[in-house]
Each structure stands twice: as structure tokens, then as C-alpha cells.
Scaffold this active site. Structure first.
Site, PDB file in Angstrom:
ATOM      1  CE  LYS A 176      -2.672   3.306   1.845  1.00 15.81           C
ATOM      2  NZ  LYS A 176      -1.825   4.430   1.380  1.00 15.81           N
ATOM      3  CD  GLU A 251      11.592  -0.078  11.436  1.00 22.39           C
ATOM      4  OE1 GLU A 251      11.927   0.940  12.082  1.00 22.39           O
ATOM      5  OE2 GLU A 251      12.313  -1.065  11.298  1.00 22.39           O
ATOM      6  CD  GLU A 387       8.625  11.820  13.428  1.00 19.15           C
ATOM      7  OE1 GLU A 387       7.443  11.426  13.418  1.00 19.15           O
ATOM      8  OE2 GLU A 387       9.550  11.188  12.889  1.00 19.15           O
TER       9      GLU A 387
HETATM   10  P1  NAD Z   1       1.363   8.065   8.141  1.00 22.35           P
HETATM   11  O1  NAD Z   1       1.296   7.261   9.380  1.00 22.35           O
HETATM   12  O2  NAD Z   1       0.477   9.225   7.992  1.00 22.35           O
HETATM   13  O3  NAD Z   1       1.085   7.156   6.867  1.00 22.35           O
HETATM   14  C1  NAD Z   1       1.874   6.013   6.566  1.00 22.35           C
HETATM   15  C2  NAD Z   1       1.063   5.063   5.717  1.00 22.35           C
HETATM   16  O4  NAD Z   1      -0.025   4.579   6.496  1.00 22.35           O
HETATM   17  C3  NAD Z   1       0.446   5.701   4.467  1.00 22.35           C
HETATM   18  O5  NAD Z   1       0.526   4.779   3.400  1.00 22.35           O
HETATM   19  C4  NAD Z   1      -1.002   5.907   4.884  1.00 22.35           C
HETATM   20  O6  NAD Z   1      -1.884   5.908   3.802  1.00 22.35           O
HETATM   21  C5  NAD Z   1      -1.240   4.694   5.779  1.00 22.35           C
HETATM   22  N1  NAD Z   1      -2.338   4.841   6.724  1.00 22.35           N
HETATM   23  C6  NAD Z   1      -2.857   5.987   7.252  1.00 22.35           C
HETATM   24  N2  NAD Z   1      -3.866   5.706   8.084  1.00 22.35           N
HETATM   25  C7  NAD Z   1      -3.995   4.359   8.105  1.00 22.35           C
HETATM   26  C8  NAD Z   1      -4.867   3.456   8.793  1.00 22.35           C
HETATM   27  N3  NAD Z   1      -5.794   3.885   9.625  1.00 22.35           N
HETATM   28  N4  NAD Z   1      -4.715   2.135   8.581  1.00 22.35           N
HETATM   29  C9  NAD Z   1      -3.759   1.674   7.760  1.00 22.35           C
HETATM   30  N5  NAD Z   1      -2.910   2.475   7.060  1.00 22.35           N
HETATM   31  C10 NAD Z   1      -3.031   3.805   7.246  1.00 22.35           C
HETATM   32  O7  NAD Z   1       2.894   8.484   7.989  1.00 22.35           O
HETATM   33  P2  NAD Z   1       3.555   9.446   6.901  1.00 22.35           P
HETATM   34  O8  NAD Z   1       3.135  10.846   7.198  1.00 22.35           O
HETATM   35  O9  NAD Z   1       3.355   8.904   5.526  1.00 22.35           O
HETATM   36  O10 NAD Z   1       5.097   9.255   7.243  1.00 22.35           O
HETATM   37  C11 NAD Z   1       5.734   9.978   8.249  1.00 22.35           C
HETATM   38  C12 NAD Z   1       5.980   9.133   9.468  1.00 22.35           C
HETATM   39  O11 NAD Z   1       6.658   7.940   9.112  1.00 22.35           O
HETATM   40  C13 NAD Z   1       6.885   9.838  10.463  1.00 22.35           C
HETATM   41  O12 NAD Z   1       6.390   9.678  11.760  1.00 22.35           O
HETATM   42  C14 NAD Z   1       8.212   9.117  10.292  1.00 22.35           C
HETATM   43  O13 NAD Z   1       9.075   9.180  11.385  1.00 22.35           O
HETATM   44  C15 NAD Z   1       7.758   7.730   9.988  1.00 22.35           C
HETATM   45  N6  NAD Z   1       8.816   6.959   9.314  1.00 22.35           N
HETATM   46  C16 NAD Z   1       9.445   5.961  10.025  1.00 22.35           C
HETATM   47  C17 NAD Z   1      10.475   5.244   9.437  1.00 22.35           C
HETATM   48  C18 NAD Z   1      11.205   4.157  10.213  1.00 22.35           C
HETATM   49  O14 NAD Z   1      11.909   3.368   9.602  1.00 22.35           O
HETATM   50  N7  NAD Z   1      11.079   4.099  11.523  1.00 22.35           N
HETATM   51  C19 NAD Z   1      10.862   5.542   8.140  1.00 22.35           C
HETATM   52  C20 NAD Z   1      10.203   6.550   7.445  1.00 22.35           C
HETATM   53  C21 NAD Z   1       9.170   7.247   8.047  1.00 22.35           C
END
Ligand code: NAD
Length: 484
Positions: A176, A251, A387
Site C-alpha cells: 500500500k 517502524e 516529532e
Molecule cells: P502516516 O502514518 O500518515 O502514513 C503512513 C502510511 O499509512 C500511508 O501509506 C497511509 O496511507 C497509511 N495509513 C494511514 N492511516 C492508516 C490506517 N488507519 N490504517 C492503515 N494504514 C493507514 O505516515 P507518513 O506521514 O506517511 O510518514 C511519516 C511518518 O513515518 C513519520 O512519523 C516518520 O518518522 C515515519 N517513518 C518511520 C520510518 C522508520 O523506519 N522508523 C521511516 C520513514 C518514516
């Protein structure tokens, strides 16, 4: 403006398809706010179709030898390399990340495929000497159908590099992609369709609330791997638990400390602090060392040098190789960063540079913010605790090692951390006391293939990027052979 991708389809069961709804989401370039492509608005029905295709495909995939699976995975990597330049252009336009460092993303994806392709031979079980007269063995079996939910900062790299372990272990995957940057997944769909057997690699685009949730709530997708924000991670744990017993790895975000000791050269620390902030991704990197903890003896010298370096960063067109920092990914990210500027006003912190949108006609449209540094930051301030996932560096100071460790550990996060000193005892002492999953001594930012990455505390569950990740896509089965 013309679309940057020819394909506007997702991949289900080896077919490039539109969604069941027939609707699309438009994707915009965060540097210009122009529409540059579209992706199918997936639905629950599309997730069900992807599951059925993956469920039909995985037994044959799992029955291949590790060498045979590895050969297909390496061919997939070669096919990605052949279209690396095209992927790069799409990714830069769709994410806002700057082109020069982004060049590495396809390479990392290919290396990861190659690494796990070879590791498939290590999917071994054990023999256990529980009784003398019988034989007790374990086998590692794939889950079958597993899902990967990816964030917006490195969409293609996460879709490929972070599914390689699952493929090597004999699973079929459903990916996804992030809804704000889904376009590289359209190119990926074309490549995976050619390189892998039908149904082994599926892509369903759409929103998290619909497609993400449908994946998480699918009763037969037991293994969910998520990269994203802590809020979504917790929502996923909750939703998964409502429908079935699942193996969910997370993650998540970080508010990572870089601790600098007084024996270090201020120039070296200033360079490390700016590099560790990942301004080239607009700070949108989970591992960014966004809290700089300086010993008071070097505090002023480092701070002034950090400000000089940040002032020299060139903000502009992310497709220009000379650009140091582009726009943040979306309007939502933009508004979030601006809200941090607002709450920092009057909270006792000291704005050193940035703290607003850049001025000039070039920046009238697009999601621009200036690279920003705040000093005099303390626990309790929002910018210390939360963050940003944006280009804001928070600087604090310490006097004793105990103080430095307490400051480092004073947030809910525990993803990465860096310790800079040439005294190996101090370095190891502090690295062991910081509650983070991934530490650098005299380094920052780097990931190393085969070296586990993941968070403690609210930064996550599970470790990726090493052999443990591959094992996490298997379930152990024990067989007791009664010989007596
Ligand atoms: P997000 O949590 O908004 O979205 C991530 C993914 O989850 C997207 O594909 C989104 O469509 C999906 N999603 C959203 N709501 C959902 C739900 N209810 N059920 C299932 N899927 C859902 O995150 P973002 O804004 O895309 O990314 C930023 C975040 O990601 C930051 O907090 C960052 O630190 C983290 N991040 C972590 C790592 C790691 O390796 N630890 C790496 C990159 C980014």
C-alpha cells in the site's frame, strides 16, 4: 502539465488494473502544486481481490528453492535498475525530495533485493535435544500473504527494499503506497508485473483510511508491516486486534538526540548536526537527529557554526542537482511545520534562523518552509517532545553525562541517537544508556545493509534491514518425531 507517469494502474494478480470504483486521486508536485499524475482510488474490494490473487500465488512461490526465488528477485532488481532514471524523476516530482541524494533510493532497493535473495538459504530450522530417543525439529514456514504499508518520504525504496525479506521467505505481498506520493508505484507496477510471477507482488493504491484499513482488518492477512507515524501505528495495532490475532511490526517516528562532548571540534559537530538533520529530505526522515545536545563548553561555538551552515543551504527546485532542500511533501506537512513555528513563539526557546516560509515569487506556490534552528530548547516544550518530520533542529545544552543521558531519554521516542566523542568509554557508556534502537558513535544518518534498524519505546516494534527481518516473515513449526 503532462502526467509524469504513463501508467495510472495498480497491480493485482499480474494485471495492471484500475480500482473497482473507477475513481482516481490526483497527485501534485509539492514544489509547484501542479497536478502531475493520478492513481486509482482503491477500495476494500480491491484489497480483497489482491488478497485472493496473493493467496493463490504464494504456495507455488514458496515451493521454489531459495536459489530460484533469489534469481527472480535479482531479475526484479535488474529491471528496476533499467528504469532507475525514470523512477528518480517521478519520485522527485511527486515527493519534493532533492534529486542528488534521491539517486541512491533505487540502488538501495536493488541491494536489498540482492541481499535477501542470498539470505533465503538461511531459512533454517533447528534440531532440539529435548529427549534422547526422539527427534525434535523446527521448520520456518512463510505466513502466505503479507502486507507492507509505506510512508511518503521514500515510497519506492520502502515498497521494494522492505518487501524483499518477505519475498525471500516465500510470501506473496500486498503493498500500500503513500497517498500523497503514489506515482512511483505506478512505474513499479509495470516492472514487478514483468519480473515476478502473477500475484506474488501486488500494489493497491488509495487512502490509509480505506485501503490501509481494509488491509489491516483483512482477517487472513496475519502479517502486517508498517512504516509511518506513531499515531497511525497505534491505530493499526488497535484495528488489527479487533479482527484477528496478528503479527504487526511498526517502524515509527523519532525525536532523536545527537550528544556532543566537549572534546570534539565544533566544526565537525556543526557539520554532523546539519547532515544528521537530513535537510535534503526537508528533515522528513525518521532517523534525523533533530535534537542537538551540546556540552556547555562547545555550545556557543557549535551553535554559531550550525547557523552559518543552515544559512548556506540552497532552497529551491528539487530537480536541480545543486539544490540542498526542496519543499515538504504535502499541504498537511506544511501546515504541521508552521504550527510548530507558532507554538515555539513565547515558549522560552530562541529562534536562531528560519521559522517561516521563504519569501520571493519562486516560493508563492508550493509547500516551502525555511530550514530552522531553535536554541535554549528544554524538555516540556512541544518542539522538544514531538516529532516534526520537517526541517527544524532543536538545540539544548548539558553539563554532566547524567544530564545528557536524561535529556536524550526525555521523550516518548527511541529510534536513533548519535554520540560524538573520541573517548571510547564515554561513547559506549552513553550509547548503552540511551534508550534508542539504533545508535551511531561519531556518525549519523547512515543505514547499513544487514544491520538491524528499529525503535524502542513509542518508536516501534521489530527490527528491519537484517536477517531478523526475514525471519519475521516466517512462523516456526515444531515437529516431534517419536522414535522410541
Ligand atoms: P502516516 O502514518 O500518515 O502514513 C503512513 C502510511 O499509512 C500511508 O501509506 C497511509 O496511507 C497509511 N495509513 C494511514 N492511516 C492508516 C490506517 N488507519 N490504517 C492503515 N494504514 C493507514 O505516515 P507518513 O506521514 O506517511 O510518514 C511519516 C511518518 O513515518 C513519520 O512519523 C516518520 O518518522 C515515519 N517513518 C518511520 C520510518 C522508520 O523506519 N522508523 C521511516 C520513514 C518514516
Amino acid at each position: 502539465m503532462a502526467y509524469v507517469t504513463a501508467c495510472d494502474r495498480m497491480l493485482i494478480g499480474g494485471e495492471l488494473v484500475h480500482g473497482a470504483s473507477g475513481d482516481f486521486d490526483e497527485s501534485i508536485n509539492p514544489a509547484t502544486e501542479e497536478v502531475i499524475g493520478r492513481s486509482p482510488q482503491g477500495t476494500r474490494e480491491d484489497v480483497d481481490r489482491a488478497f485472493a490473487a496473493a493467496d493463490a500465488a504464494w504456495p507455488t512461490w514458496a515451493a521454489l528453492t531459495p536459489s530460484q526465488r533469489g534469481a527472480r528477485m535479482r531479475a526484479f532488481g535488474e529491471a528496476l535498475k533499467a528504469r532507475a532514471e525514470e523512477i528518480l524523476q517521478v519520485e522527485v516530482a511527486d515527493t519534493g525530495n532533492t534529486v542528488t541524494p534521491m539517486r541512491g533510493d533505487v540502488g538501495m532497493a536493488v541491494e536489498s533485493l540482492d541481499y535477501y535473495a542470498g539470505l533465503g538459504h538461511e531459512l533454517k530450522g533447528e534440531t532440539i535435544p529435548a529427549t534422547a530417543e526422539n527427534l525434535h525439529i523446527t521448520l520456518r514456514e512463510p505466513y502466505g500473504v503479507v502486507a507492507r504499508i509505506a510512508p511518503f518520504n521514500h515510497p519506492l525504496m520502502f515498497a521494494v527494499a522492505r518487501t524483499a525479506a518477505a519475498l525471500a521467505a516465500g510470501n506473496a505481498v500486498i503493498v500500500k503506497p503513500p497517498e500523497t506520493s503514489p506515482l512511483s508505484a505506478m512505474v513499479l507496477a509495470e516492472i514487478a508485473r514483468e519480473a515476478l510471477p502473477p500475484g506474488v507482488f501486488n500494489i493497491v493504491t488509495g487512502s490509509g483510511a480505506t485501503v490501509g484499513d481494509a488491509i489491516v482488518r483483512h482477517p487472513d492477512i496475519k502479517r502486517i508491516a508498517f512504516i509511518g507515524s506513531p499515531q497511525t501505528g497505534r491505530a493499526i495495532q488497535r484495528a488489527a486486534a479487533e479482527v484477528a490475532v496478528k503479527h504487526v511490526t511498526l517502524e515509527l517516528g523519532g525525536k532523536n538526540p545527537l550528544i556532543a562532548f566537549p572534546d570534539m571540534d565544533p566544526d565537525v559537530i556543526a557539520a554532523a548536526a546539519v547532515r544528521g538533520m537530513n535537510f535534503t529530505w526537508q528533515g522528513q526522515s525518521c532517523g534525523s537527529t533533530s535534537r542537538l545536545l551540546l556540552h556547555e563548553d562547545i555550545h556557543d561555538a557549535v551553535l554559531s557554526r550550525v547557523v552559518e551552515r543552515v544559512a548556506a543551504l540552497k532552497i529551491g527546485d528539487p530537480a536541480d542537482p545543486d539544490t540542498d532542500m526542496g519543499p515538504v511533501n504535502s499541504r498537511m506537512q506544511h501546515d504541521k511545520v508552521l504550527s510548530f513555528f507558532q507554538t515555539a513563539r513565547g515558549d522560552g526557546s530562541r529562534l536562531m534562523i528560519g521559522g517561516k516560509r521563504p519569501s520571493g515569487t519562486r516560493f508563492e506556490r508550493g509547500f516551502w518552509v525555511e530550514p530552522t534552528v531553535y536554541a535554549d530548547m528544554k524538555p516540556g516544550m512541544r518542539l522538544w517532545q514531538e516529532e516534526v518530520f520537517g526541517p527544524i533542529l532543536s538545540v539544548g545544552r548539558w553539563r554532566t553525562v547524567d544530564e545528557a543521558v536524561a535529556l536524550a531519554n526525555s521523550t516518548e521516542y527511541g529510534l536513533t541517537g548519535a554520540v560524538w566523542t573520541n573517548d571510547i568509554r564515554d561513547a559506549l557508556n552513553v550509547a548503552r544508556r540511551v534508550r534508542s534502537g539504533h545508535l551511531w558513535i561519531n556518525g549519523c544518518s547512515s543505514h547499513f545493509l544487514g544491520v538491524p534498524f528499529g525503535g524502542m519505546k513509542n518508536s516501534g516494534v521489530g527490527r528491519e534491514e537484517g536477517i531478523e527481518e526475514m525471519f519475521s516473515y516466517t512462523e516456526a513449526k515444531t515437529i516431534n518425531i517419536m522414535l522410541g
